[in-house]
Design a protein around this motif. Structure first.
Motif, PDB file in Angstrom:
ATOM      1  N   MET A   1       0.853  -1.192   0.000  1.00  0.00           N
ATOM      2  CA  MET A   1       0.000   0.000   0.000  1.00  0.00           C
ATOM      3  C   MET A   1       0.892   1.247   0.000  1.00  0.00           C
ATOM      4  SD  MET A   1      -1.210   0.493   3.952  1.00  0.00           S
ATOM      5  CE  MET A   1       0.020   0.948   5.199  1.00  0.00           C
ATOM      6  N   LYS A   2       0.288   2.394  -0.398  1.00  0.00           N
ATOM      7  CA  LYS A   2       0.978   3.668  -0.321  1.00  0.00           C
ATOM      8  C   LYS A   2       0.914   4.208   1.104  1.00  0.00           C
ATOM      9  CE  LYS A   2      -1.594   5.449  -3.580  1.00  0.00           C
ATOM     10  NZ  LYS A   2      -2.158   6.379  -4.595  1.00  0.00           N
ATOM     11  N   ALA A   3       2.020   4.815   1.547  1.00  0.00           N
ATOM     12  CA  ALA A   3       2.063   5.389   2.888  1.00  0.00           C
ATOM     13  C   ALA A   3       2.945   6.616   2.878  1.00  0.00           C
ATOM     14  CB  ALA A   3       2.586   4.367   3.904  1.00  0.00           C
ATOM     15  N   GLY A   4       2.493   7.667   3.560  1.00  0.00           N
ATOM     16  CA  GLY A   4       3.271   8.891   3.697  1.00  0.00           C
ATOM     17  C   GLY A   4       4.067   8.848   4.988  1.00  0.00           C
ATOM     18  N   ILE A   5       5.377   8.818   4.879  1.00  0.00           N
ATOM     19  CA  ILE A   5       6.239   8.580   6.036  1.00  0.00           C
ATOM     20  C   ILE A   5       7.009   9.843   6.409  1.00  0.00           C
ATOM     21  CG2 ILE A   5       8.063   7.104   6.975  1.00  0.00           C
ATOM     22  CD1 ILE A   5       5.662   5.519   6.126  1.00  0.00           C
TER      23      ILE A   5
ATOM     24  N   LYS B   1      11.898  17.863   8.349  1.00  0.00           N
ATOM     25  CA  LYS B   1      11.653  18.464   7.038  1.00  0.00           C
ATOM     26  C   LYS B   1      11.766  17.469   5.886  1.00  0.00           C
ATOM     27  CE  LYS B   1      12.466  23.285   8.067  1.00  0.00           C
ATOM     28  NZ  LYS B   1      12.967  24.578   7.569  1.00  0.00           N
ATOM     29  N   GLN B   2      11.576  16.192   6.181  1.00  0.00           N
ATOM     30  CA  GLN B   2      11.608  15.197   5.119  1.00  0.00           C
ATOM     31  C   GLN B   2      10.462  14.208   5.299  1.00  0.00           C
ATOM     32  OE1 GLN B   2      15.162  12.819   4.769  1.00  0.00           O
ATOM     33  NE2 GLN B   2      14.608  12.045   2.750  1.00  0.00           N
ATOM     34  N   VAL B   3       9.529  14.235   4.350  1.00  0.00           N
ATOM     35  CA  VAL B   3       8.445  13.263   4.290  1.00  0.00           C
ATOM     36  C   VAL B   3       8.433  12.679   2.884  1.00  0.00           C
ATOM     37  CG1 VAL B   3       6.958  14.242   6.091  1.00  0.00           C
ATOM     38  CG2 VAL B   3       6.808  15.109   3.750  1.00  0.00           C
ATOM     39  N   LYS B   4       7.938  11.466   2.777  1.00  0.00           N
ATOM     40  CA  LYS B   4       7.983  10.800   1.478  1.00  0.00           C
ATOM     41  C   LYS B   4       6.883   9.764   1.388  1.00  0.00           C
ATOM     42  CE  LYS B   4      11.150   8.077  -1.436  1.00  0.00           C
ATOM     43  NZ  LYS B   4      12.490   7.429  -1.492  1.00  0.00           N
TER      44      LYS B   4
ATOM     45  N   GLU C   1       0.769  11.232  -3.174  1.00  0.00           N
ATOM     46  CA  GLU C   1       2.040  11.363  -3.876  1.00  0.00           C
ATOM     47  C   GLU C   1       2.647  12.764  -3.690  1.00  0.00           C
ATOM     48  OE1 GLU C   1      -0.140   8.057  -5.954  1.00  0.00           O
ATOM     49  OE2 GLU C   1      -0.634   9.991  -5.034  1.00  0.00           O
ATOM     50  N   ASP C   2       1.792  13.745  -3.400  1.00  0.00           N
ATOM     51  CA  ASP C   2       2.251  15.124  -3.228  1.00  0.00           C
ATOM     52  C   ASP C   2       2.445  15.488  -1.766  1.00  0.00           C
ATOM     53  OD1 ASP C   2       2.205  15.454  -5.961  1.00  0.00           O
ATOM     54  OD2 ASP C   2       0.254  16.450  -6.003  1.00  0.00           O
ATOM     55  N   ILE C   3       2.794  14.520  -0.936  1.00  0.00           N
ATOM     56  CA  ILE C   3       2.914  14.781   0.498  1.00  0.00           C
ATOM     57  C   ILE C   3       3.953  15.857   0.793  1.00  0.00           C
ATOM     58  CG2 ILE C   3       4.495  12.800   0.823  1.00  0.00           C
ATOM     59  CD1 ILE C   3       3.283  12.517   3.650  1.00  0.00           C
ATOM     60  N   GLN C   4       5.102  15.825   0.109  1.00  0.00           N
ATOM     61  CA  GLN C   4       6.107  16.850   0.363  1.00  0.00           C
ATOM     62  C   GLN C   4       5.604  18.224  -0.059  1.00  0.00           C
ATOM     63  OE1 GLN C   4       9.531  16.334   1.819  1.00  0.00           O
ATOM     64  NE2 GLN C   4       8.888  18.466   2.137  1.00  0.00           N
ATOM     65  N   THR C   5       4.873  18.285  -1.170  1.00  0.00           N
ATOM     66  CA  THR C   5       4.281  19.549  -1.611  1.00  0.00           C
ATOM     67  C   THR C   5       3.320  20.089  -0.559  1.00  0.00           C
ATOM     68  OG1 THR C   5       4.456  18.928  -3.935  1.00  0.00           O
ATOM     69  CG2 THR C   5       2.858  20.632  -3.390  1.00  0.00           C
ATOM     70  N   GLY C   6       2.523  19.187   0.010  1.00  0.00           N
ATOM     71  CA  GLY C   6       1.577  19.593   1.040  1.00  0.00           C
ATOM     72  C   GLY C   6       2.265  20.232   2.232  1.00  0.00           C
TER      73      GLY C   6
ATOM     74  N   LEU D   1       3.672  23.645   1.305  1.00  0.00           N
ATOM     75  CA  LEU D   1       2.622  24.664   1.294  1.00  0.00           C
ATOM     76  C   LEU D   1       2.278  25.116   2.711  1.00  0.00           C
ATOM     77  CD1 LEU D   1       0.255  23.178  -1.423  1.00  0.00           C
ATOM     78  CD2 LEU D   1       1.405  25.385  -1.559  1.00  0.00           C
ATOM     79  N   MET D   2       2.224  24.156   3.639  1.00  0.00           N
ATOM     80  CA  MET D   2       1.867  24.485   5.016  1.00  0.00           C
ATOM     81  C   MET D   2       2.925  25.344   5.694  1.00  0.00           C
ATOM     82  SD  MET D   2      -1.102  23.440   6.143  1.00  0.00           S
ATOM     83  CE  MET D   2      -0.921  23.230   7.928  1.00  0.00           C
ATOM     84  N   GLU D   3       4.130  25.347   5.153  1.00  0.00           N
ATOM     85  CA  GLU D   3       5.194  26.179   5.702  1.00  0.00           C
ATOM     86  C   GLU D   3       4.896  27.665   5.491  1.00  0.00           C
ATOM     87  OE1 GLU D   3       7.376  24.896   7.709  1.00  0.00           O
ATOM     88  OE2 GLU D   3       9.115  24.179   6.586  1.00  0.00           O
ATOM     89  N   ASN D   4       4.062  27.966   4.510  1.00  0.00           N
ATOM     90  CA  ASN D   4       3.773  29.351   4.158  1.00  0.00           C
ATOM     91  C   ASN D   4       2.282  29.629   4.320  1.00  0.00           C
ATOM     92  OD1 ASN D   4       3.512  31.888   3.103  1.00  0.00           O
ATOM     93  ND2 ASN D   4       4.618  31.455   1.204  1.00  0.00           N
ATOM     94  N   PRO D   5       1.885  30.294   5.400  1.00  0.00           N
ATOM     95  CA  PRO D   5       0.458  30.588   5.607  1.00  0.00           C
ATOM     96  C   PRO D   5      -0.165  31.416   4.496  1.00  0.00           C
ATOM     97  CG  PRO D   5       1.724  30.984   7.609  1.00  0.00           C
ATOM     98  CD  PRO D   5       2.710  30.781   6.500  1.00  0.00           C
TER      99      PRO D   5
END
Length: 335
Positions: free
Chosen positions: A1-5, A10-13, A313-318, A321-325
């Motif tokens: 299965m896909k999983a966001g780890i 500052k590193q998620v994948k 798949e866009d977990i790092q993008t998410g 984005l959250m870094e910048n209100p």
């Protein structure tokens, strides 16, 4: 299965993981939607005292029961997860206050959570979603319960003026619940144009903290007195100062933020005006139930709070984005 780890600060994948196998007291959940929370951001920055990598993040999520041997839920049920894991034995638990359990743990923080196609959840932590509540809105129930708990614990009365410092998802949700509780005027401040725009669209008096002192705005509305209740939801030294400046004599400050750095609190300024200070943590089971009921009754529109819906798949993008209100409000992953 896909999983966001979460792998390291500052590193998620997104990666592949074996599908978990539920214990007899658990159900296997096919996750539908999962939201990024401020606590997830704390973990992302390596600042959470308990969360350890590698970890599947996510404690705000909904899904569908894929397998269950218990009698609380059935295969195919649409559910929302109440992610608190309390011990059941300490004094708060015995007194019916499990949300302040001495050893409180969370799904998605102390064990793998909802940023995955499948996860296992204790049966007693599952709530079946009413037919009228979408799975997307189901992922908003947990933060909504936080807002309900906050307003319920405060002394807000019908007709009161409420000031909210911070227009993130929790601040905006507090505004919605304060409105339902009868607040006469709601003033909310932030520095993000995106969040201020959302606050304005929701009918609140939005104050750009970069240009205007919210305490002055509040005093204009209250003949110089100040707000009856101030909700501090930003967690920085500036708002720690403003919360005292905004509140009226014998008013109340409700601190919702979890401060990363201990603030300096001007207790003398509070002392001379007999200001009360209250803190709040997560929610009770009753608050969670009320959150479900309000959505079932179509009493709240939470769509304006969701700024992005992304694939896992866009977990790092998410997280970027959250870094910048200025770019995001609530981000949901659609599994």
């Amino acid at each position: 299965m896909k999983a966001g780890i979460y792998l390291s600060p500052k590193q998620v994948k997104m990666t592949e993981r074996e599908m978990p196998v539920p214990r007899p007291d658990e159900a296997l959940i096919k996750v539908s939607y999962a939201g990024i929370c401020g606590t997830d951001m704390m973990i992302y920055h390596g600042l959470h005292p308990r969360a350890e990598a590698p970890l599947i993040l996510g404690h705000e999520f909904s899904g569908i029961v894929a397998a269950s041997d218990g009698d609380r839920v059935n295969k195919g049920d649409r559910v929302v997860v109440e992610p608190l894991l309390n011990c059941g034995f300490c004094a708060p638990c015995r007194e019916g206050q499990a949300h302040v359990c001495k050893s409180l743990r969370y799904i998605g923080i102390d064990q793998n959570g909802g940023f995955a196609e499948y996860t296992t959840v204790p049966l007693h932590r599952l709530r079946v979603l009413p037919e009228s509540v979408t799975e997307k809105m189901g992922a908003m129930i947990e933060p909504l319960a936080v807002a309900i708990h906050t307003v319920r614990r405060s002394k807000l009365k019908v007709g009161d003026t409420a000031a909210i410092l911070g227009a993130g998802p929790i601040g905006l949700l507090i505004g919605l619940i304060a409105e339902r509780a009868g607040a006469g005027k709601i003033v909310i401040s932030d520095v993000s144009p995106v969040r201020l725009q959302a606050a304005s669209k929701m009918g609140f008096e939005a104050v750009d903290a970069r240009k205007t002192d919210i305490s002055q705005v509040v005093k204009e509305y209250t003949d110089g007195c100040g707000a009856d209740v101030v909700y501090e939801v930003a967690g920085n030294q500036t708002t720690a100062d403003q919360m005292i400046e905004c509140v009226k004599h014998q008013g109340e400050i409700a601190v919702v933020s979890v401060y990363k750095k201990p603030p300096v609190i001007q207790l003398a300024a509070m002392h001379f005006r007999e200001i009360s200070l209250m803190t709040t943590r997560c929610y009770s089971p009753g608050d969670f139930t009320k959150a479900i009921e309000l959505l079932e009754q179509n009493k709240l529109n939470l769509d304006p709070l969701v700024s992005h819906t992304l694939p896992l798949e866009d977990i790092q993008t998410g997280f970027n984005l959250m870094e910048n209100p200025d770019q995001a409000l609530k981000i949901l992953f659609k599994l």
